[in-house]
Design a protein around this motif. Sequence first.
Motif, PDB file in Angstrom:
ATOM      1  N   GLN A 148       7.059  21.764   2.260  1.00 49.63           N
ATOM      2  CA  GLN A 148       7.907  20.738   2.868  1.00 49.63           C
ATOM      3  C   GLN A 148       7.693  19.414   2.141  1.00 49.63           C
ATOM      4  O   GLN A 148       6.576  18.919   2.036  1.00 49.63           O
ATOM      5  CB  GLN A 148       7.561  20.588   4.336  1.00 49.63           C
ATOM      6  N   VAL A 149       8.783  18.838   1.662  1.00 49.42           N
ATOM      7  CA  VAL A 149       8.705  17.563   0.948  1.00 49.42           C
ATOM      8  C   VAL A 149       8.440  16.426   1.936  1.00 49.42           C
ATOM      9  O   VAL A 149       9.085  16.345   2.988  1.00 49.42           O
ATOM     10  CB  VAL A 149      10.011  17.295   0.185  1.00 49.42           C
ATOM     11  N   GLN A 150       7.484  15.593   1.571  1.00 49.98           N
ATOM     12  CA  GLN A 150       7.199  14.420   2.386  1.00 49.98           C
ATOM     13  C   GLN A 150       6.913  13.228   1.502  1.00 49.98           C
ATOM     14  O   GLN A 150       6.199  13.339   0.503  1.00 49.98           O
ATOM     15  CB  GLN A 150       5.994  14.661   3.296  1.00 49.98           C
ATOM     16  N   LEU A 151       7.481  12.088   1.880  1.00 48.52           N
ATOM     17  CA  LEU A 151       7.134  10.794   1.319  1.00 48.52           C
ATOM     18  C   LEU A 151       6.817   9.907   2.510  1.00 48.52           C
ATOM     19  O   LEU A 151       7.679   9.687   3.369  1.00 48.52           O
ATOM     20  CB  LEU A 151       8.294  10.207   0.512  1.00 48.52           C
ATOM     21  N   VAL A 152       5.582   9.426   2.559  1.00 47.62           N
ATOM     22  CA  VAL A 152       5.143   8.646   3.711  1.00 47.62           C
ATOM     23  C   VAL A 152       4.684   7.280   3.240  1.00 47.62           C
ATOM     24  O   VAL A 152       3.667   7.163   2.552  1.00 47.62           O
ATOM     25  CB  VAL A 152       4.016   9.367   4.462  1.00 47.62           C
ATOM     26  N   GLU A 153       5.438   6.264   3.627  1.00 43.20           N
ATOM     27  CA  GLU A 153       5.097   4.890   3.260  1.00 43.20           C
ATOM     28  C   GLU A 153       4.127   4.288   4.275  1.00 43.20           C
ATOM     29  O   GLU A 153       4.155   4.643   5.462  1.00 43.20           O
ATOM     30  CB  GLU A 153       6.349   4.005   3.204  1.00 43.20           C
ATOM     31  N   SER A 154       3.313   3.371   3.803  1.00 45.36           N
ATOM     32  CA  SER A 154       2.409   2.629   4.667  1.00 45.36           C
ATOM     33  C   SER A 154       2.114   1.286   4.034  1.00 45.36           C
ATOM     34  O   SER A 154       2.437   1.052   2.858  1.00 45.36           O
ATOM     35  CB  SER A 154       1.118   3.409   4.906  1.00 45.36           C
ATOM     36  N   GLY A 155       1.506   0.399   4.824  1.00 46.11           N
ATOM     37  CA  GLY A 155       1.083  -0.888   4.291  1.00 46.11           C
ATOM     38  C   GLY A 155       1.977  -2.053   4.656  1.00 46.11           C
ATOM     39  O   GLY A 155       1.659  -3.195   4.324  1.00 46.11           O
ATOM     40  N   GLY A 156       3.073  -1.781   5.320  1.00 45.55           N
ATOM     41  CA  GLY A 156       3.937  -2.870   5.745  1.00 45.55           C
ATOM     42  C   GLY A 156       3.315  -3.666   6.866  1.00 45.55           C
ATOM     43  O   GLY A 156       2.275  -3.310   7.416  1.00 45.55           O
ATOM     44  N   GLY A 157       3.968  -4.780   7.211  1.00 44.84           N
ATOM     45  CA  GLY A 157       3.463  -5.606   8.292  1.00 44.84           C
ATOM     46  C   GLY A 157       4.038  -6.996   8.241  1.00 44.84           C
ATOM     47  O   GLY A 157       5.013  -7.257   7.524  1.00 44.84           O
ATOM     48  N   LEU A 158       3.398  -7.881   8.986  1.00 43.90           N
ATOM     49  CA  LEU A 158       3.804  -9.277   9.052  1.00 43.90           C
ATOM     50  C   LEU A 158       2.885 -10.107   8.152  1.00 43.90           C
ATOM     51  O   LEU A 158       1.653  -9.985   8.247  1.00 43.90           O
ATOM     52  CB  LEU A 158       3.710  -9.773  10.493  1.00 43.90           C
ATOM     53  N   VAL A 159       3.487 -10.921   7.312  1.00 45.32           N
ATOM     54  CA  VAL A 159       2.703 -11.754   6.407  1.00 45.32           C
ATOM     55  C   VAL A 159       3.366 -13.117   6.299  1.00 45.32           C
ATOM     56  O   VAL A 159       4.589 -13.233   6.428  1.00 45.32           O
ATOM     57  CB  VAL A 159       2.573 -11.078   5.022  1.00 45.32           C
ATOM     58  N   GLN A 160       2.577 -14.141   6.059  1.00 43.05           N
ATOM     59  CA  GLN A 160       3.123 -15.483   5.905  1.00 43.05           C
ATOM     60  C   GLN A 160       3.733 -15.661   4.521  1.00 43.05           C
ATOM     61  O   GLN A 160       3.328 -14.979   3.568  1.00 43.05           O
ATOM     62  CB  GLN A 160       2.033 -16.523   6.134  1.00 43.05           C
ATOM     63  N   PRO A 161       4.680 -16.568   4.396  1.00 47.63           N
ATOM     64  CA  PRO A 161       5.236 -16.854   3.061  1.00 47.63           C
ATOM     65  C   PRO A 161       4.128 -17.207   2.082  1.00 47.63           C
ATOM     66  O   PRO A 161       3.186 -17.943   2.420  1.00 47.63           O
ATOM     67  CB  PRO A 161       6.149 -18.052   3.328  1.00 47.63           C
ATOM     68  N   GLY A 162       4.245 -16.669   0.884  1.00 51.12           N
ATOM     69  CA  GLY A 162       3.218 -16.862  -0.126  1.00 51.12           C
ATOM     70  C   GLY A 162       2.126 -15.811  -0.103  1.00 51.12           C
ATOM     71  O   GLY A 162       1.312 -15.751  -1.029  1.00 51.12           O
ATOM     72  N   GLY A 163       2.112 -14.998   0.922  1.00 54.09           N
ATOM     73  CA  GLY A 163       1.079 -13.980   1.057  1.00 54.09           C
ATOM     74  C   GLY A 163       1.362 -12.726   0.255  1.00 54.09           C
ATOM     75  O   GLY A 163       2.349 -12.641  -0.489  1.00 54.09           O
ATOM     76  N   SER A 164       0.486 -11.742   0.428  1.00 56.19           N
ATOM     77  CA  SER A 164       0.563 -10.497  -0.323  1.00 56.19           C
ATOM     78  C   SER A 164       0.466  -9.292   0.599  1.00 56.19           C
ATOM     79  O   SER A 164      -0.151  -9.359   1.659  1.00 56.19           O
ATOM     80  CB  SER A 164      -0.585 -10.433  -1.345  1.00 56.19           C
ATOM     81  N   LEU A 165       1.075  -8.223   0.151  1.00 52.86           N
ATOM     82  CA  LEU A 165       0.943  -6.923   0.790  1.00 52.86           C
ATOM     83  C   LEU A 165       0.954  -5.857  -0.291  1.00 52.86           C
ATOM     84  O   LEU A 165       1.561  -6.054  -1.351  1.00 52.86           O
ATOM     85  CB  LEU A 165       2.114  -6.637   1.752  1.00 52.86           C
ATOM     86  N   ARG A 166       0.309  -4.755   0.000  1.00 52.36           N
ATOM     87  CA  ARG A 166       0.351  -3.604  -0.900  1.00 52.36           C
ATOM     88  C   ARG A 166       0.909  -2.416  -0.146  1.00 52.36           C
ATOM     89  O   ARG A 166       0.281  -1.939   0.807  1.00 52.36           O
ATOM     90  CB  ARG A 166      -1.039  -3.273  -1.428  1.00 52.36           C
ATOM     91  N   LEU A 167       2.066  -1.966  -0.557  1.00 53.11           N
ATOM     92  CA  LEU A 167       2.664  -0.785   0.038  1.00 53.11           C
ATOM     93  C   LEU A 167       2.178   0.464  -0.698  1.00 53.11           C
ATOM     94  O   LEU A 167       1.990   0.441  -1.913  1.00 53.11           O
ATOM     95  CB  LEU A 167       4.183  -0.847  -0.030  1.00 53.11           C
ATOM     96  N   SER A 168       2.002   1.527   0.056  1.00 54.57           N
ATOM     97  CA  SER A 168       1.616   2.814  -0.508  1.00 54.57           C
ATOM     98  C   SER A 168       2.621   3.874  -0.086  1.00 54.57           C
ATOM     99  O   SER A 168       3.220   3.786   0.987  1.00 54.57           O
ATOM    100  CB  SER A 168       0.228   3.229  -0.017  1.00 54.57           C
ATOM    101  N   CYS A 169       2.788   4.862  -0.930  1.00 58.27           N
ATOM    102  CA  CYS A 169       3.658   5.986  -0.612  1.00 58.27           C
ATOM    103  C   CYS A 169       2.919   7.265  -1.004  1.00 58.27           C
ATOM    104  O   CYS A 169       2.601   7.458  -2.186  1.00 58.27           O
ATOM    105  CB  CYS A 169       4.968   5.879  -1.356  1.00 58.27           C
ATOM    106  N   ALA A 170       2.653   8.094  -0.021  1.00 57.51           N
ATOM    107  CA  ALA A 170       1.973   9.358  -0.254  1.00 57.51           C
ATOM    108  C   ALA A 170       3.000  10.479  -0.353  1.00 57.51           C
ATOM    109  O   ALA A 170       3.815  10.652   0.562  1.00 57.51           O
ATOM    110  CB  ALA A 170       0.993   9.636   0.882  1.00 57.51           C
ATOM    111  N   ALA A 171       2.950  11.219  -1.451  1.00 57.26           N
ATOM    112  CA  ALA A 171       3.927  12.273  -1.698  1.00 57.26           C
ATOM    113  C   ALA A 171       3.282  13.644  -1.575  1.00 57.26           C
ATOM    114  O   ALA A 171       2.116  13.834  -1.938  1.00 57.26           O
ATOM    115  CB  ALA A 171       4.522  12.112  -3.091  1.00 57.26           C
ATOM    116  N   SER A 172       4.051  14.599  -1.095  1.00 59.56           N
ATOM    117  CA  SER A 172       3.587  15.974  -1.020  1.00 59.56           C
ATOM    118  C   SER A 172       4.781  16.920  -0.997  1.00 59.56           C
ATOM    119  O   SER A 172       5.905  16.519  -0.684  1.00 59.56           O
ATOM    120  CB  SER A 172       2.711  16.193   0.226  1.00 59.56           C
ATOM    121  N   GLY A 173       4.534  18.172  -1.368  1.00 57.87           N
ATOM    122  CA  GLY A 173       5.572  19.194  -1.282  1.00 57.87           C
ATOM    123  C   GLY A 173       6.469  19.326  -2.490  1.00 57.87           C
ATOM    124  O   GLY A 173       7.437  20.101  -2.461  1.00 57.87           O
TER     125      GLY A 173
END
Length: 117
Positions: free
Chosen positions: A1-26
């Motif tokens: 079964q194909v899966q792409l699962v994103e994570s790492g989103g959220g609320l951040v202030q302007p000028g800030g940073s986030l790192r999104l991840s995507c885990a793939a399988s299948g």
Amino acid sequence: QVQLVESGGGLVQPGGSLRLSCAASGFPFSYYAMSWYRQTPGKEREVVAGISAGGGSANYADFVKGRFTISRDNAKNMVYLQMNGLRPEDTAVYYCRADSEDTRTYWGQGTQVTVSS
């Protein structure tokens, strides 16, 4: 079964940073080009960044050049989006997408990124 699962989103202030991840399988991850898209309500989904199957080539939308970096780890079946210098207009649902050479395409379910003070 194909899966792409994103994570790492959220609320951040302007000028800030986030790192999104995507885990793939299948599916054979290392044979697929990967990309990040984003979408806001009422607008079409737009490409943010893409990376080749081997990771040797990346490209970016003009509105994120110099701020975002896409990368992948084929040993871990992961793709990342490092987002720096975030702006309110970067607020969107971010999606991970996989593309094969024979035009097979898979999408993740998305992760919300909100940039607000």
